[in-house]
Design an enzyme around this catalytic site. Structure first.
Site, PDB file in Angstrom:
ATOM      1  N   ASP A   1     -30.433 -54.273  30.273  1.00 22.95           N
ATOM      2  CA  ASP A   1     -30.748 -54.577  28.997  1.00 22.95           C
ATOM      3  C   ASP A   1     -29.987 -53.267  28.447  1.00 22.95           C
ATOM      4  O   ASP A   1     -29.871 -51.948  28.561  1.00 22.95           O
ATOM      5  CB  ASP A   1     -32.175 -53.995  29.089  1.00 22.95           C
ATOM      6  CG  ASP A   1     -32.302 -54.463  27.675  1.00 22.95           C
ATOM      7  OD1 ASP A   1     -32.850 -55.647  27.059  1.00 22.95           O
ATOM      8  OD2 ASP A   1     -32.934 -53.159  26.920  1.00 22.95           O
TER       9      ASP A   1
ATOM     10  N   ASN B   1     -27.369 -53.129  15.787  1.00 23.12           N
ATOM     11  CA  ASN B   1     -27.019 -54.056  15.204  1.00 23.12           C
ATOM     12  C   ASN B   1     -27.582 -54.108  13.259  1.00 23.12           C
ATOM     13  O   ASN B   1     -27.165 -54.221  12.631  1.00 23.12           O
ATOM     14  CB  ASN B   1     -27.997 -54.670  15.251  1.00 23.12           C
ATOM     15  CG  ASN B   1     -27.355 -55.929  16.532  1.00 23.12           C
ATOM     16  OD1 ASN B   1     -26.290 -56.228  16.706  1.00 23.12           O
ATOM     17  ND2 ASN B   1     -28.266 -57.042  16.969  1.00 23.12           N
TER      18      ASN B   1
ATOM     19  N   HIS C   1     -24.083 -57.167  12.863  1.00 27.57           N
ATOM     20  CA  HIS C   1     -24.326 -58.383  14.018  1.00 27.57           C
ATOM     21  C   HIS C   1     -22.880 -58.656  14.244  1.00 27.57           C
ATOM     22  O   HIS C   1     -22.829 -58.838  15.837  1.00 27.57           O
ATOM     23  CB  HIS C   1     -24.755 -58.940  13.418  1.00 27.57           C
ATOM     24  CG  HIS C   1     -26.506 -59.250  13.402  1.00 27.57           C
ATOM     25  ND1 HIS C   1     -27.147 -59.084  14.100  1.00 27.57           N
ATOM     26  CD2 HIS C   1     -27.177 -59.399  12.366  1.00 27.57           C
ATOM     27  CE1 HIS C   1     -28.806 -59.078  14.071  1.00 27.57           C
ATOM     28  NE2 HIS C   1     -28.228 -58.676  12.501  1.00 27.57           N
TER      29      HIS C   1
ATOM     30  N   ASP D   1     -22.444 -58.255  18.207  1.00 23.51           N
ATOM     31  CA  ASP D   1     -21.332 -58.981  19.344  1.00 23.51           C
ATOM     32  C   ASP D   1     -20.281 -58.870  20.047  1.00 23.51           C
ATOM     33  O   ASP D   1     -20.609 -59.188  20.575  1.00 23.51           O
ATOM     34  CB  ASP D   1     -20.511 -60.566  18.246  1.00 23.51           C
ATOM     35  CG  ASP D   1     -22.096 -61.108  17.316  1.00 23.51           C
ATOM     36  OD1 ASP D   1     -23.221 -60.934  18.019  1.00 23.51           O
ATOM     37  OD2 ASP D   1     -21.710 -61.921  16.521  1.00 23.51           O
TER      38      ASP D   1
ATOM     39  N   GLU E   1     -29.802 -58.930  24.395  1.00 22.23           N
ATOM     40  CA  GLU E   1     -28.789 -57.988  25.087  1.00 22.23           C
ATOM     41  C   GLU E   1     -29.045 -57.751  26.896  1.00 22.23           C
ATOM     42  O   GLU E   1     -28.893 -56.872  26.703  1.00 22.23           O
ATOM     43  CB  GLU E   1     -28.373 -56.496  23.950  1.00 22.23           C
ATOM     44  CG  GLU E   1     -30.090 -55.919  24.781  1.00 22.23           C
ATOM     45  CD  GLU E   1     -31.318 -55.926  23.596  1.00 22.23           C
ATOM     46  OE1 GLU E   1     -32.108 -55.697  23.146  1.00 22.23           O
ATOM     47  OE2 GLU E   1     -30.859 -57.991  22.903  1.00 22.23           O
TER      48      GLU E   1
END
Length: 281
Positions: A157, A165, A170, A174, A200
């Protein structure tokens, strides 16, 4: 159609019946008329025997010829059936230029096109569209398909991904996920299985490794991401939970153990690897 009622399950029988009617029935009728005009069968027994043998031989040759002519149709049917039941393509010969040859070429193109569409659909259904990693469905399918029974499961993670973010947007988030997936893929073996289970979180199966070996690889992946993915000068860190898996059948339990180990890595300061053995769940 009368032929469909007579021969509902055999195209070959229909063709032979038409050929028989077209050739033998007129011959038999003409022969019967000649026998009647010349004293009947008893007076012409030798000729009748010759005609009978000729009819039997002609019938056998007709059947053999029909089978040879219709063989390409049988090949088309077998190829279509194999594709339907096994999803395996059987390329048909393309040397014929008649109507059957055109049908065989068309069948090749149709099967190739359908196979490509099915593969594309299957890939889309089992792959995460952003990173190209397997989604959970694809991951489990690949896990079940691999010959390895034992190995190490990693549950990773990204640390503080929400803040990425929130502060950078975002689109940047990404890009981070995409770079993370690419870096993990580059660092893993060809036999390893990489999946993204949402957000994630990444899950990795390392076949045929011990927990000690898998933990060492997890630490190497952690350091690789820290060196390869940069955010405005800030290194990206990742926390990993690792566990051994003795059988593919225990995947759900192994995933739960790895998740618990990941939670410990998060609570113990992040940017670290924690492990859980199968006996310590």
């Amino acid at each position: 159609m009368a032929l469909n009622r007579l021969f509902p399950n055999s195209f070959t029988a229909k063709v032979f019946f038409i050929a028989f009617l077209g050739t033998h029935v007129p011959l038999i009728a003409a022969t019967a008329f000649l026998f009647w005009r010349n004293g009947g069968i008893q007076e012409n027994a030798q000729l009748a025997l010759i005609l009978l043998v000729a009819t039997v031989v002609g019938t056998a040759l007709t059947l053999a010829s029909l089978h040879a002519i219709l063989k390409p149709l049988y090949s088309i049917g077998a190829a279509m059936l194999r594709f339907e039941t096994e999803r395996k393509r059987t390329p048909l010969p393309t040397r014929l230029n008649d109507e059957i040859g055109q049908v065989m070429k068309l069948t090749n193109r149709l099967v190739l096109g359908v196979d490509a569409e099915l593969r594309e659909t299957q890939e889309a259904a089992s792959t995460d569209p952003l990173t190209g990693a397997l989604n959970r469905r694809g991951f489990e399918q690949s896990l079940n398909a691999t010959s390895a029974q034992r190995g190490v499961l990693l549950y990773a993670d990204l640390d503080h991904f929400k803040s990425i973010n929130d502060t950078l947007g975002h689109d940047v988030g990404d890009q981070v996920l995409l770079q993370t997936a690419d870096s993990l893929r580059d660092a893993l073996r060809r036999c390893d299985i990489l999946g993204r289970f949402g957000g994630e979180e990444f899950v990795i199966f390392l076949p045929d490794l011990t927990l000690e070996e898998g933990t060492a690889i997890a630490n190497r992946l952690r350091l690789t991401l820290k060196d390869s993915v940069k955010l405005s000068g800030r290194a990206l860190t990742i926390s990993v939970g690792a566990t051994d898996i003795g059988s593919k059948a225990e995947f759900a339990d192994a995933l739960s153990r790895a998740d618990k180990a990941l939670y410990r890595a998060k609570t113990h300061g992040r940017d670290r690897v924690e492990f859980a053995t199968a006996l310590a769940s």
